[in-house]
Design an enzyme around this catalytic site. Structure first.
Site, short mmCIF file in Angstrom:
data_model
loop_
_atom_site.label_atom_id
_atom_site.label_comp_id
_atom_site.label_asym_id
_atom_site.label_seq_id
_atom_site.Cartn_x
_atom_site.Cartn_y
_atom_site.Cartn_z
N GLU A 92 35.90 37.97 47.11
CA GLU A 92 36.04 36.59 46.66
C GLU A 92 37.07 35.83 47.47
OE1 GLU A 92 34.74 36.69 42.04
OE2 GLU A 92 36.65 37.61 42.51
N CYS A 105 42.75 31.14 49.46
CA CYS A 105 43.20 32.49 49.09
C CYS A 105 42.14 33.47 49.60
CB CYS A 105 43.34 32.53 47.57
SG CYS A 105 43.88 34.11 46.95
N CYS A 112 40.82 47.80 46.29
CA CYS A 112 42.19 48.04 46.76
C CYS A 112 42.62 49.42 46.31
CB CYS A 112 43.14 46.99 46.19
SG CYS A 112 44.85 47.20 46.76
N CYS A 116 47.33 48.73 41.19
CA CYS A 116 48.31 48.16 40.27
C CYS A 116 47.70 48.04 38.89
CB CYS A 116 48.80 46.80 40.77
SG CYS A 116 49.66 46.92 42.34
N CYS A 119 46.09 44.59 37.68
CA CYS A 119 45.25 43.86 38.63
C CYS A 119 43.82 44.36 38.53
CB CYS A 119 45.78 44.08 40.04
SG CYS A 119 44.69 43.45 41.33
N CYS A 347 44.62 34.53 39.94
CA CYS A 347 45.15 35.77 40.52
C CYS A 347 44.75 36.97 39.70
CB CYS A 347 46.68 35.78 40.48
SG CYS A 347 47.42 34.45 41.31
#
Ligand code: SAH
Ligand code: SF4
Length: 383
Positions: A92, A105, A112, A116, A119, A347
Protein backbone atom coordinates in the site's frame (compact mmCIF):
# COMPACT_ATOMS: atom_id res chain seq x y z
CA UNK A 1 14.17 -12.58 -22.54
CA UNK A 2 12.72 -10.54 -19.73
CA UNK A 3 13.01 -6.84 -20.35
CA UNK A 4 15.06 -4.71 -17.99
CA UNK A 5 12.85 -2.48 -15.83
CA UNK A 6 14.22 1.05 -16.12
CA UNK A 7 12.56 1.97 -12.81
CA UNK A 8 15.16 -0.26 -11.14
CA UNK A 9 17.96 2.22 -11.92
CA UNK A 10 19.13 5.43 -10.32
CA UNK A 11 20.81 7.76 -12.82
CA UNK A 12 24.23 6.10 -12.45
CA UNK A 13 22.65 2.70 -13.04
CA UNK A 14 20.79 3.98 -16.08
CA UNK A 15 24.00 5.51 -17.43
CA UNK A 16 25.76 2.15 -17.19
CA UNK A 17 22.85 0.48 -18.97
CA UNK A 18 22.78 3.06 -21.76
CA UNK A 19 26.53 2.68 -22.25
CA UNK A 20 26.07 -1.07 -22.54
CA UNK A 21 23.71 -0.34 -25.41
CA UNK A 22 26.57 1.52 -27.07
CA UNK A 23 25.07 4.96 -26.48
CA UNK A 24 26.49 8.18 -25.07
CA UNK A 25 26.19 8.80 -21.34
CA UNK A 26 24.09 11.95 -21.64
CA UNK A 27 21.33 9.93 -23.25
CA UNK A 28 20.72 8.39 -19.82
CA UNK A 29 19.88 11.79 -18.35
CA UNK A 30 17.41 12.49 -21.15
CA UNK A 31 15.80 9.11 -20.68
CA UNK A 32 15.72 9.53 -16.88
CA UNK A 33 13.94 12.87 -17.27
CA UNK A 34 11.35 11.39 -19.62
CA UNK A 35 10.61 8.61 -17.16
CA UNK A 36 10.60 10.41 -13.83
CA UNK A 37 9.85 14.03 -14.66
CA UNK A 38 7.33 13.48 -17.44
CA UNK A 39 5.99 10.09 -16.41
CA UNK A 40 6.57 8.63 -19.88
CA UNK A 41 6.68 4.88 -20.38
CA UNK A 42 6.30 4.67 -24.17
CA UNK A 43 9.72 5.09 -25.81
CA UNK A 44 8.11 6.39 -29.00
CA UNK A 45 6.96 9.54 -27.20
CA UNK A 46 10.56 10.35 -26.18
CA UNK A 47 11.02 12.66 -29.12
CA UNK A 48 14.58 13.86 -28.48
CA UNK A 49 16.01 10.31 -28.38
CA UNK A 50 17.38 8.98 -31.66
CA UNK A 51 15.20 6.39 -33.36
CA UNK A 52 18.05 3.84 -33.12
CA UNK A 53 18.14 4.20 -29.33
CA UNK A 54 14.37 4.00 -29.06
CA UNK A 55 14.44 0.78 -31.07
CA UNK A 56 17.08 -0.74 -28.79
CA UNK A 57 15.11 0.29 -25.72
CA UNK A 58 11.91 -1.22 -27.09
CA UNK A 59 13.71 -4.54 -27.56
CA UNK A 60 15.54 -4.69 -24.27
CA UNK A 61 13.78 -2.52 -21.71
CA UNK A 62 10.52 -1.23 -20.34
CA UNK A 63 9.18 1.17 -17.73
CA UNK A 64 7.30 -1.34 -15.62
CA UNK A 65 5.11 0.13 -12.91
CA UNK A 66 2.99 -1.97 -10.56
CA UNK A 67 -0.58 -3.04 -11.33
CA UNK A 68 -3.06 -1.06 -9.23
CA UNK A 69 -5.56 -3.40 -7.61
CA UNK A 70 -7.34 -0.81 -5.52
CA UNK A 71 -7.62 2.92 -5.10
CA UNK A 72 -9.54 4.62 -2.30
CA UNK A 73 -10.05 8.32 -1.79
CA UNK A 74 -10.86 9.46 1.72
CA UNK A 75 -13.25 12.26 2.60
CA UNK A 76 -10.21 14.30 3.73
CA UNK A 77 -8.46 13.91 0.35
CA UNK A 78 -6.10 11.12 1.42
CA UNK A 79 -5.59 8.59 -1.37
CA UNK A 80 -4.58 4.99 -0.81
CA UNK A 81 -3.42 2.70 -3.57
CA UNK A 82 -3.07 -1.04 -3.32
CA UNK A 83 -0.43 -2.41 -5.71
CA UNK A 84 -0.08 -6.03 -6.74
CA UNK A 85 3.48 -7.29 -6.26
CA UNK A 86 2.77 -10.85 -7.35
CA UNK A 87 2.38 -14.22 -5.65
CA UNK A 88 -0.69 -13.06 -3.77
CA UNK A 89 1.10 -10.10 -2.18
CA UNK A 90 0.06 -6.47 -2.28
CA UNK A 91 1.59 -3.31 -0.84
CA UNK A 92 0.00 0.00 0.00
CA UNK A 93 0.94 3.59 -0.72
CA UNK A 94 -0.79 6.60 0.81
CA UNK A 95 -0.90 10.23 -0.37
CA UNK A 96 -1.66 12.81 2.31
CA UNK A 97 -2.44 16.29 0.96
CA UNK A 98 -1.99 19.30 3.23
CA UNK A 99 -2.17 23.01 2.55
CA UNK A 100 1.57 23.44 1.95
CA UNK A 101 2.69 19.97 0.95
CA UNK A 102 1.77 16.57 -0.43
CA UNK A 103 3.30 13.64 1.44
CA UNK A 104 3.58 10.18 -0.03
CA UNK A 105 3.94 7.27 2.38
CA UNK A 106 5.83 4.52 0.54
CA UNK A 107 6.25 0.80 1.27
CA UNK A 108 9.61 -0.95 1.17
CA UNK A 109 8.70 -4.63 1.68
CA UNK A 110 5.75 -6.98 1.29
CA UNK A 111 5.14 -7.65 4.97
CA UNK A 112 7.84 -7.09 7.57
CA UNK A 113 10.11 -9.39 9.54
CA UNK A 114 10.46 -7.16 12.60
CA UNK A 115 7.08 -8.19 13.97
CA UNK A 116 6.19 -5.20 16.13
CA UNK A 117 3.41 -6.00 18.48
CA UNK A 118 1.16 -3.04 17.57
CA UNK A 119 1.64 -3.11 13.78
CA UNK A 120 -0.66 -4.93 11.43
CA UNK A 121 2.09 -5.27 8.82
CA UNK A 122 4.23 -6.89 11.51
CA UNK A 123 1.44 -9.33 12.29
CA UNK A 124 1.35 -10.40 8.65
CA UNK A 125 4.90 -11.72 8.64
CA UNK A 126 7.54 -11.16 5.99
CA UNK A 127 7.01 -12.06 2.39
CA UNK A 128 9.76 -10.37 0.40
CA UNK A 129 11.80 -7.27 -0.27
CA UNK A 130 10.59 -4.89 -2.94
CA UNK A 131 12.96 -4.12 -5.82
CA UNK A 132 14.10 -0.53 -6.37
CA UNK A 133 11.69 -0.38 -9.30
CA UNK A 134 8.79 -1.45 -7.09
CA UNK A 135 9.61 1.21 -4.50
CA UNK A 136 9.91 3.86 -7.21
CA UNK A 137 6.82 2.63 -9.06
CA UNK A 138 4.75 3.79 -6.08
CA UNK A 139 6.10 7.34 -6.42
CA UNK A 140 6.08 7.28 -10.23
CA UNK A 141 2.45 6.18 -10.34
CA UNK A 142 1.25 8.49 -7.56
CA UNK A 143 3.03 11.59 -8.88
CA UNK A 144 1.84 11.25 -12.44
CA UNK A 145 -1.69 10.05 -11.63
CA UNK A 146 -2.15 12.93 -9.17
CA UNK A 147 -0.69 15.52 -11.55
CA UNK A 148 -3.23 14.54 -14.17
CA UNK A 149 -6.09 14.39 -11.67
CA UNK A 150 -5.29 17.68 -9.96
CA UNK A 151 -4.68 19.36 -13.31
CA UNK A 152 -1.19 20.53 -12.33
CA UNK A 153 0.85 22.55 -14.80
CA UNK A 154 4.22 21.54 -16.22
CA UNK A 155 6.79 21.75 -13.43
CA UNK A 156 4.22 21.62 -10.61
CA UNK A 157 4.57 18.72 -8.21
CA UNK A 158 1.90 16.69 -6.42
CA UNK A 159 4.31 14.84 -4.14
CA UNK A 160 6.59 17.25 -2.27
CA UNK A 161 7.63 14.91 0.55
CA UNK A 162 8.27 11.18 0.76
CA UNK A 163 8.21 9.18 3.98
CA UNK A 164 9.33 5.55 3.98
CA UNK A 165 6.62 4.71 6.50
CA UNK A 166 4.42 2.32 4.58
CA UNK A 167 4.74 -1.42 4.88
CA UNK A 168 8.11 -2.89 5.74
CA UNK A 169 11.38 -1.99 7.41
CA UNK A 170 13.32 0.07 4.82
CA UNK A 171 16.69 -0.56 6.46
CA UNK A 172 16.18 -4.31 6.06
CA UNK A 173 15.94 -3.72 2.32
CA UNK A 174 18.94 -1.44 2.06
CA UNK A 175 20.33 -2.40 -1.34
CA UNK A 176 17.04 -1.59 -3.08
CA UNK A 177 16.31 1.44 -0.92
CA UNK A 178 19.39 3.54 -1.68
CA UNK A 179 18.99 3.82 -5.50
CA UNK A 180 15.30 4.63 -4.91
CA UNK A 181 16.26 7.43 -2.48
CA UNK A 182 18.88 8.74 -4.92
CA UNK A 183 16.27 8.95 -7.66
CA UNK A 184 13.92 10.86 -5.35
CA UNK A 185 16.72 13.36 -4.63
CA UNK A 186 18.08 13.60 -8.19
CA UNK A 187 17.45 16.96 -9.87
CA UNK A 188 16.73 15.08 -13.07
CA UNK A 189 14.39 12.73 -11.15
CA UNK A 190 11.97 14.02 -8.50
CA UNK A 191 14.28 16.76 -7.21
CA UNK A 192 13.25 16.41 -3.57
CA UNK A 193 15.58 17.91 -0.99
CA UNK A 194 17.14 15.60 1.59
CA UNK A 195 15.01 17.07 4.33
CA UNK A 196 11.83 16.21 2.43
CA UNK A 197 12.67 12.52 2.20
CA UNK A 198 12.40 10.61 5.47
CA UNK A 199 13.46 7.06 6.23
CA UNK A 200 11.62 5.62 9.20
CA UNK A 201 13.25 2.70 10.98
CA UNK A 202 12.58 0.48 13.93
CA UNK A 203 16.32 0.72 14.64
CA UNK A 204 18.63 -1.35 12.43
CA UNK A 205 21.79 0.17 13.92
CA UNK A 206 24.46 -0.85 11.35
CA UNK A 207 22.26 0.35 8.50
CA UNK A 208 21.67 3.72 10.17
CA UNK A 209 25.45 4.15 9.97
CA UNK A 210 25.53 3.11 6.33
CA UNK A 211 22.71 5.45 5.41
CA UNK A 212 24.68 8.29 7.00
CA UNK A 213 27.55 7.49 4.63
CA UNK A 214 25.58 6.68 1.49
CA UNK A 215 22.50 8.89 1.43
CA UNK A 216 21.79 10.91 4.57
CA UNK A 217 18.14 11.87 4.29
CA UNK A 218 15.93 12.82 7.26
CA UNK A 219 15.70 10.05 9.84
CA UNK A 220 12.72 8.98 11.95
CA UNK A 221 13.21 6.28 14.55
CA UNK A 222 10.31 4.29 15.95
CA UNK A 223 10.97 4.31 19.67
CA UNK A 224 7.68 3.40 21.40
CA UNK A 225 9.22 2.71 24.82
CA UNK A 226 11.53 4.50 27.26
CA UNK A 227 13.37 1.37 28.43
CA UNK A 228 14.74 -1.90 27.06
CA UNK A 229 12.39 -4.40 28.78
CA UNK A 230 9.27 -2.78 27.32
CA UNK A 231 10.89 -2.05 23.95
CA UNK A 232 12.02 -5.68 23.72
CA UNK A 233 8.34 -6.63 23.89
CA UNK A 234 6.99 -4.01 21.50
CA UNK A 235 9.80 -3.90 18.92
CA UNK A 236 11.56 -7.29 18.99
CA UNK A 237 14.55 -5.86 17.08
CA UNK A 238 15.46 -4.08 20.32
CA UNK A 239 16.85 -7.37 21.67
CA UNK A 240 19.50 -7.16 18.96
CA UNK A 241 20.06 -3.39 19.03
CA UNK A 242 19.14 -2.07 22.48
CA UNK A 243 18.37 1.56 23.24
CA UNK A 244 21.87 2.69 24.21
CA UNK A 245 23.27 1.44 20.88
CA UNK A 246 20.34 2.82 18.93
CA UNK A 247 20.63 6.28 20.47
CA UNK A 248 24.40 6.30 19.91
CA UNK A 249 23.75 5.59 16.21
CA UNK A 250 21.20 8.44 16.17
CA UNK A 251 23.83 10.82 17.57
CA UNK A 252 26.33 9.74 14.92
CA UNK A 253 23.69 10.23 12.25
CA UNK A 254 23.22 13.86 13.24
CA UNK A 255 26.69 14.69 11.85
CA UNK A 256 25.40 14.08 8.33
CA UNK A 257 21.64 14.55 8.70
CA UNK A 258 19.86 17.30 6.76
CA UNK A 259 18.19 18.39 10.00
CA UNK A 260 19.75 18.92 13.41
CA UNK A 261 17.37 16.54 15.15
CA UNK A 262 16.11 12.98 14.90
CA UNK A 263 12.35 12.44 14.92
CA UNK A 264 11.26 9.78 17.38
CA UNK A 265 7.92 8.16 16.74
CA UNK A 266 6.05 6.89 19.74
CA UNK A 267 2.83 4.97 19.28
CA UNK A 268 0.52 5.61 22.25
CA UNK A 269 -0.81 2.34 23.65
CA UNK A 270 -3.36 2.47 26.43
CA UNK A 271 -1.89 1.27 29.72
CA UNK A 272 1.27 -0.02 28.04
CA UNK A 273 3.63 2.89 27.32
CA UNK A 274 1.58 6.01 28.04
CA UNK A 275 1.99 6.83 31.76
CA UNK A 276 3.47 10.04 33.16
CA UNK A 277 6.21 7.94 34.74
CA UNK A 278 7.09 6.61 31.30
CA UNK A 279 7.10 10.13 29.87
CA UNK A 280 9.54 11.14 32.60
CA UNK A 281 11.66 8.08 31.84
CA UNK A 282 11.72 9.22 28.22
CA UNK A 283 12.93 12.67 29.33
CA UNK A 284 15.72 11.08 31.36
CA UNK A 285 16.72 8.91 28.41
CA UNK A 286 16.64 11.60 25.72
CA UNK A 287 17.57 14.77 27.62
CA UNK A 288 19.00 14.24 31.08
CA UNK A 289 21.25 11.20 30.79
CA UNK A 290 24.26 12.46 28.88
CA UNK A 291 25.24 8.96 27.82
CA UNK A 292 22.01 8.55 25.82
CA UNK A 293 20.74 12.09 25.17
CA UNK A 294 20.16 13.08 21.54
CA UNK A 295 18.80 16.19 19.84
CA UNK A 296 15.26 15.19 18.87
CA UNK A 297 11.60 15.86 18.29
CA UNK A 298 8.94 13.45 19.37
CA UNK A 299 5.91 12.56 17.32
CA UNK A 300 3.21 10.85 19.36
CA UNK A 301 1.08 8.59 17.16
CA UNK A 302 -2.36 7.62 18.43
CA UNK A 303 -2.42 3.82 18.04
CA UNK A 304 -4.62 2.66 15.20
CA UNK A 305 -6.23 -0.45 16.57
CA UNK A 306 -6.75 -3.65 14.65
CA UNK A 307 -8.51 -6.63 16.20
CA UNK A 308 -5.60 -9.09 16.39
CA UNK A 309 -3.40 -6.69 18.34
CA UNK A 310 -5.30 -6.93 21.60
CA UNK A 311 -4.19 -3.34 22.27
CA UNK A 312 -6.11 -0.10 22.66
CA UNK A 313 -5.48 3.52 21.73
CA UNK A 314 -4.56 5.82 24.60
CA UNK A 315 -7.37 8.26 25.39
CA UNK A 316 -6.76 11.77 24.01
CA UNK A 317 -6.35 13.40 27.47
CA UNK A 318 -3.66 10.78 28.30
CA UNK A 319 -1.81 11.65 25.09
CA UNK A 320 -2.01 15.36 25.99
CA UNK A 321 -0.72 14.74 29.52
CA UNK A 322 2.15 12.62 28.18
CA UNK A 323 3.00 15.32 25.64
CA UNK A 324 2.94 17.97 28.38
CA UNK A 325 5.63 16.15 30.39
CA UNK A 326 7.89 16.03 27.33
CA UNK A 327 7.19 19.65 26.41
CA UNK A 328 7.96 20.88 29.92
CA UNK A 329 11.35 19.23 29.55
CA UNK A 330 11.92 21.23 26.36
CA UNK A 331 11.34 18.43 23.85
CA UNK A 332 9.39 19.61 20.79
CA UNK A 333 6.46 17.20 20.76
CA UNK A 334 3.67 16.84 18.24
CA UNK A 335 0.65 14.58 18.17
CA UNK A 336 0.07 13.09 14.77
CA UNK A 337 -3.29 13.78 13.22
CA UNK A 338 -4.82 10.60 11.91
CA UNK A 339 -5.72 10.92 8.29
CA UNK A 340 -7.59 8.63 5.98
CA UNK A 341 -9.21 6.78 8.90
CA UNK A 342 -12.25 5.98 6.80
CA UNK A 343 -10.19 4.08 4.24
CA UNK A 344 -7.85 2.27 6.67
CA UNK A 345 -4.92 4.31 5.41
CA UNK A 346 -3.57 5.28 8.80
CA UNK A 347 -0.20 4.16 10.20
CA UNK A 348 0.03 0.51 10.96
CA UNK A 349 -3.23 -0.31 9.23
CA UNK A 350 -1.44 -1.07 6.01
CA UNK A 351 -1.83 -4.77 5.75
CA UNK A 352 -2.07 -5.46 2.06
CA UNK A 353 -2.69 -9.06 1.23
CA UNK A 354 0.60 -10.45 2.34
CA UNK A 355 1.08 -14.15 2.48
CA UNK A 356 2.20 -15.09 5.91
CA UNK A 357 5.30 -17.21 5.51
CA UNK A 358 6.72 -16.72 8.98
CA UNK A 359 3.64 -17.15 11.12
CA UNK A 360 4.55 -14.09 13.13
CA UNK A 361 0.86 -13.49 13.54
CA UNK A 362 0.34 -16.65 15.57
CA UNK A 363 3.44 -16.02 17.61
CA UNK A 364 2.25 -12.55 18.45
CA UNK A 365 -1.30 -13.34 19.38
CA UNK A 366 -0.14 -16.20 21.54
CA UNK A 367 2.03 -13.88 23.64
CA UNK A 368 -0.36 -12.42 26.21
CA UNK A 369 -0.84 -8.68 26.47
CA UNK A 370 -0.47 -9.15 30.19
CA UNK A 371 3.28 -9.36 29.68
CA UNK A 372 3.23 -5.87 28.23
CA UNK A 373 1.09 -4.48 30.98
CA UNK A 374 3.38 -6.05 33.54
CA UNK A 375 6.40 -4.47 31.89
CA UNK A 376 4.67 -1.10 31.95
CA UNK A 377 3.74 -1.39 35.60
CA UNK A 378 7.26 -2.45 36.51
CA UNK A 379 8.60 0.71 34.96
CA UNK A 380 6.13 2.88 36.82
CA UNK A 381 7.12 1.32 40.11
CA UNK A 382 10.78 1.82 39.30
CA UNK A 383 10.31 5.47 38.35
N1 SAH B 1 9.30 -0.13 9.61
C1 SAH B 1 9.45 1.27 9.78
C2 SAH B 1 8.56 2.09 8.88
C3 SAH B 1 7.16 1.63 8.69
S1 SAH B 1 6.09 1.73 10.09
C4 SAH B 1 9.28 1.67 11.22
O1 SAH B 1 8.83 0.84 12.02
O2 SAH B 1 9.61 2.80 11.55
C5 SAH B 1 5.75 3.47 10.15
C6 SAH B 1 5.31 3.98 11.50
O3 SAH B 1 3.98 3.52 11.83
C7 SAH B 1 6.20 3.50 12.63
O4 SAH B 1 6.53 4.54 13.50
C8 SAH B 1 5.33 2.51 13.31
O5 SAH B 1 5.72 2.33 14.62
C9 SAH B 1 3.96 3.11 13.17
N2 SAH B 1 2.89 2.16 13.41
C10 SAH B 1 2.87 0.85 13.14
N3 SAH B 1 1.70 0.30 13.50
C11 SAH B 1 0.95 1.29 14.01
C12 SAH B 1 -0.38 1.34 14.52
N4 SAH B 1 -1.16 0.27 14.57
N5 SAH B 1 -0.83 2.54 14.94
C13 SAH B 1 -0.07 3.64 14.86
N6 SAH B 1 1.19 3.64 14.37
C14 SAH B 1 1.69 2.47 13.96
FE1 SF4 C 1 7.84 -3.58 10.58
FE2 SF4 C 1 7.73 -0.97 11.13
FE3 SF4 C 1 5.55 -2.54 11.41
FE4 SF4 C 1 7.59 -2.79 13.11
S1 SF4 C 1 6.28 -0.98 12.85
S2 SF4 C 1 6.50 -4.46 12.10
S3 SF4 C 1 9.32 -2.43 11.77
S4 SF4 C 1 6.61 -2.05 9.51
Amino acid sequence: MERVNLLDFDRDGLTAFVEQLGEKRFRATQLFRWIHQKGASDFDTMSDLARSLRDKLRDRAEVRSLPVVGEHVSADGTVKWLFDVGAGNAVETVFIPEADRGTLCVSSQAGCAVGCRFCSTGHQGFSRNLATGEILAQLWHAEHALRARLGLKEGERAVTNVVMMGMGEPLQNYAALVPALRTMLDDHGYGLSRRRVTVSTSGVVPMIDRLREDCPVALAVSLHAPDDPLRDELVPLNRKYPLAELLAACRRYLDAAPRDFITFEYCMLDGVNDSDAQARALVRLLVEDQSTAVSCKINLIPFNPFPASGLLRSPAPRVQAFAAVLQRAGIVTTVRKTRGDDIDAACGQLAGEVQDRTRVHERLVRAPVKVLRRAATMQETKA
